[in-house]
Scaffold this motif. Structure first.
Motif, mmCIF file in Angstrom:
data_model
loop_
_atom_site.group_PDB
_atom_site.id
_atom_site.type_symbol
_atom_site.label_atom_id
_atom_site.label_comp_id
_atom_site.label_asym_id
_atom_site.label_seq_id
_atom_site.Cartn_x
_atom_site.Cartn_y
_atom_site.Cartn_z
ATOM 1 N N HIS A 263 0.840 -1.197 0.000
ATOM 2 C CA HIS A 263 0.000 0.000 0.000
ATOM 3 C C HIS A 263 0.879 1.252 0.000
ATOM 4 O O HIS A 263 1.790 1.398 0.822
ATOM 5 C CB HIS A 263 -0.916 -0.010 1.228
ATOM 6 C CG HIS A 263 -1.723 -1.274 1.348
ATOM 7 N ND1 HIS A 263 -2.870 -1.491 0.620
ATOM 8 C CD2 HIS A 263 -1.518 -2.392 2.085
ATOM 9 C CE1 HIS A 263 -3.362 -2.686 0.922
ATOM 10 N NE2 HIS A 263 -2.553 -3.255 1.793
ATOM 11 N N LEU A 264 0.603 2.152 -0.929
ATOM 12 C CA LEU A 264 1.451 3.327 -1.139
ATOM 13 C C LEU A 264 0.623 4.605 -1.260
ATOM 14 O O LEU A 264 -0.523 4.562 -1.719
ATOM 15 C CB LEU A 264 2.268 3.154 -2.427
ATOM 16 C CG LEU A 264 3.157 1.910 -2.538
ATOM 17 C CD1 LEU A 264 3.621 1.735 -3.980
ATOM 18 C CD2 LEU A 264 4.339 2.006 -1.596
ATOM 19 N N ARG A 265 1.239 5.725 -0.893
ATOM 20 C CA ARG A 265 0.684 7.055 -1.149
ATOM 21 C C ARG A 265 1.675 7.854 -1.983
ATOM 22 O O ARG A 265 2.891 7.714 -1.814
ATOM 23 C CB ARG A 265 0.375 7.791 0.150
ATOM 24 C CG ARG A 265 -0.817 7.219 0.907
ATOM 25 C CD ARG A 265 -1.123 8.016 2.160
ATOM 26 N NE ARG A 265 -2.341 7.558 2.803
ATOM 27 C CZ ARG A 265 -3.567 8.004 2.522
ATOM 28 N NH1 ARG A 265 -3.720 8.953 1.605
ATOM 29 N NH2 ARG A 265 -4.616 7.528 3.159
ATOM 30 N N ARG A 266 1.155 8.684 -2.858
ATOM 31 C CA ARG A 266 2.015 9.395 -3.794
ATOM 32 C C ARG A 266 3.084 10.217 -3.079
ATOM 33 O O ARG A 266 4.223 10.319 -3.548
ATOM 34 C CB ARG A 266 1.172 10.301 -4.699
ATOM 35 C CG ARG A 266 2.014 11.045 -5.746
ATOM 36 C CD ARG A 266 1.146 11.873 -6.687
ATOM 37 N NE ARG A 266 0.439 11.020 -7.643
ATOM 38 C CZ ARG A 266 -0.875 11.078 -7.871
ATOM 39 N NH1 ARG A 266 -1.621 11.919 -7.188
ATOM 40 N NH2 ARG A 266 -1.431 10.285 -8.768
ATOM 41 N N GLU A 267 2.754 10.797 -1.924
ATOM 42 C CA GLU A 267 3.709 11.666 -1.235
ATOM 43 C C GLU A 267 4.939 10.908 -0.721
ATOM 44 O O GLU A 267 5.958 11.528 -0.395
ATOM 45 C CB GLU A 267 3.036 12.416 -0.079
ATOM 46 C CG GLU A 267 2.368 11.542 0.967
ATOM 47 C CD GLU A 267 0.882 11.386 0.724
ATOM 48 O OE1 GLU A 267 0.144 11.206 1.710
ATOM 49 O OE2 GLU A 267 0.461 11.453 -0.458
ATOM 50 N N MET A 268 4.852 9.569 -0.645
ATOM 51 C CA MET A 268 6.011 8.802 -0.206
ATOM 52 C C MET A 268 6.834 8.294 -1.394
ATOM 53 O O MET A 268 7.857 7.638 -1.195
ATOM 54 C CB MET A 268 5.556 7.619 0.660
ATOM 55 C CG MET A 268 4.718 6.592 -0.055
ATOM 56 S SD MET A 268 3.890 5.427 1.084
ATOM 57 C CE MET A 268 5.280 4.653 1.857
ATOM 58 N N LEU A 269 6.427 8.636 -2.618
ATOM 59 C CA LEU A 269 7.078 8.129 -3.816
ATOM 60 C C LEU A 269 7.844 9.229 -4.532
ATOM 61 O O LEU A 269 7.298 10.295 -4.815
ATOM 62 C CB LEU A 269 6.031 7.528 -4.761
ATOM 63 C CG LEU A 269 5.122 6.454 -4.172
ATOM 64 C CD1 LEU A 269 4.088 6.009 -5.197
ATOM 65 C CD2 LEU A 269 5.930 5.262 -3.673
#
Length: 302
Positions: free
Chosen positions: A207-213
């Motif tokens: 599970h990912l959020r754009r702000e961590m990428l």
């Protein structure tokens, strides 16, 4: 010339599936121990001495003892005992440089089922610089009950197990060290596995959020990262995200399918890996590694 292979622990769930994949192959001669002597150290030592490669399908403590008993025999260990141990090559051929390392290795630690899916999702993002090593990652997943071994299988066979349950709630799942090591993570990910009332098959979710990428990628960009990483992988496909995912879809195979899901407007993504926990996550991977070690085509028998 055929390769002589001994499966130490062939009566277990993983051992039986490896045996099924190897029986009938003209390039392999199976070395065996009489059933009543399968725990006899002398009989097993003789089998190790006769074999070119042994595959250990044993609990961790027994696998450690077997390595000493095996002498100069090359080994594939399907337990968790040696997966981050010095001197052992990690048996996940799709990672950079691993095919050649496995082919020449004396000792190979077969990748674990949840680790297979987790590393397959994390490592491409790490190598591409999309995810940092200290990112606060979250993994979830569901597996069939065969992944829990004989005791859990017996519970489901008896009808005493719940239809669905979470486990390893203390964040101490045995696959976490190898996920971190080969996923190139410095920060432990949150990892919540579960078991469903079906025999085999699994889905792992990252599970990912754009702000961590890094680079604020969209779904198409994330898919391209995985396609590039697995461009030469014979058993891993990146597929369009389906409306539903069935953890049993690839049962009986050594294949894995990766797909990227999410809402781009919200910047929330889930990357999934679907595989057979007893195939690509265990017996299939062991045969794939064996093929590399004996110089057979990687997909022989798979």
């Amino acid at each position: 010339m055929t390769a002589k292979v001994f499966i130490d622990g062939e009566a277990g769930t993983t051992g039986l599936q490896i045996l099924d994949r190897l029986q009938g192959r003209e390039d392999i001669t199976l070395v065996s121990v009489d059933h009543e002597r399968r725990k006899d150290p002398a009989a097993r030592a003789d089998a190790f001495a006769e074999a070119d490669v042994a595959i250990l399908c044993l609990p961790d403590a027994a696998a450690i003892e077997a390595v000493t008993l095996a002498g100069d025999c090359r080994i594939i260990d399907a337990s968790t005992a040696h997966r981050v141990a010095t001197g052992w090559v990690y048996g996940m051929p799709e990672l950079p440089g691993q095919r050649a390392a496995i082919a020449s290795a004396r000792h190979v630690a077969n990748v674990g089922c949840y680790a297979t899916g987790s590393i397959a999702l994390i490592r491409p993002l790490r190598d591409a610089g999309v995810v940092a090593g200290d990112a606060a990652l979250t993994l979830t997943g569901v597996s069939g009950y065969t992944g829990g071994g004989k005791a859990l299988i017996a519970e489901f066979d008896a009808g005493t197990a719940p239809d669905f349950f979470l486990y390893a709630l203390g964040q101490g799942h045995k696959h976490v060290p190898e996920i971190m090591h080969y996923g190139r993570l410095s920060r432990q990910p949150a990892f919540q596995p579960s078991v469903g009332n079906y025999a085999q098959g699994m889905i792992v979710q990252l599970h990912l959020r754009r702000e961590m990428l890094h680079g604020a990628p969209d779904i198409a960009a994330l898919e391209e990262v995985f396609r590039a990483f697995y461009a030469e992988a014979g058993f891993i496909d990146v597929v369009a995200a389906p409306d539903r995912l069935d953890p049993r879809a690839l049962n009986g195979t050594n294949r894995m399918e990766i797909s990227v899901h999410g809402m781009e407007k919200a910047g929330i993504f889930t990357v999934t890996a679907t595989l057979d926990n007893l195939g690509k996550g265990a017996s299939g991977a062991a045969v794939q590694n064996l093929n590399l070690m004996i110089g057979a085509a990687e997909d022989t028998g798979l």
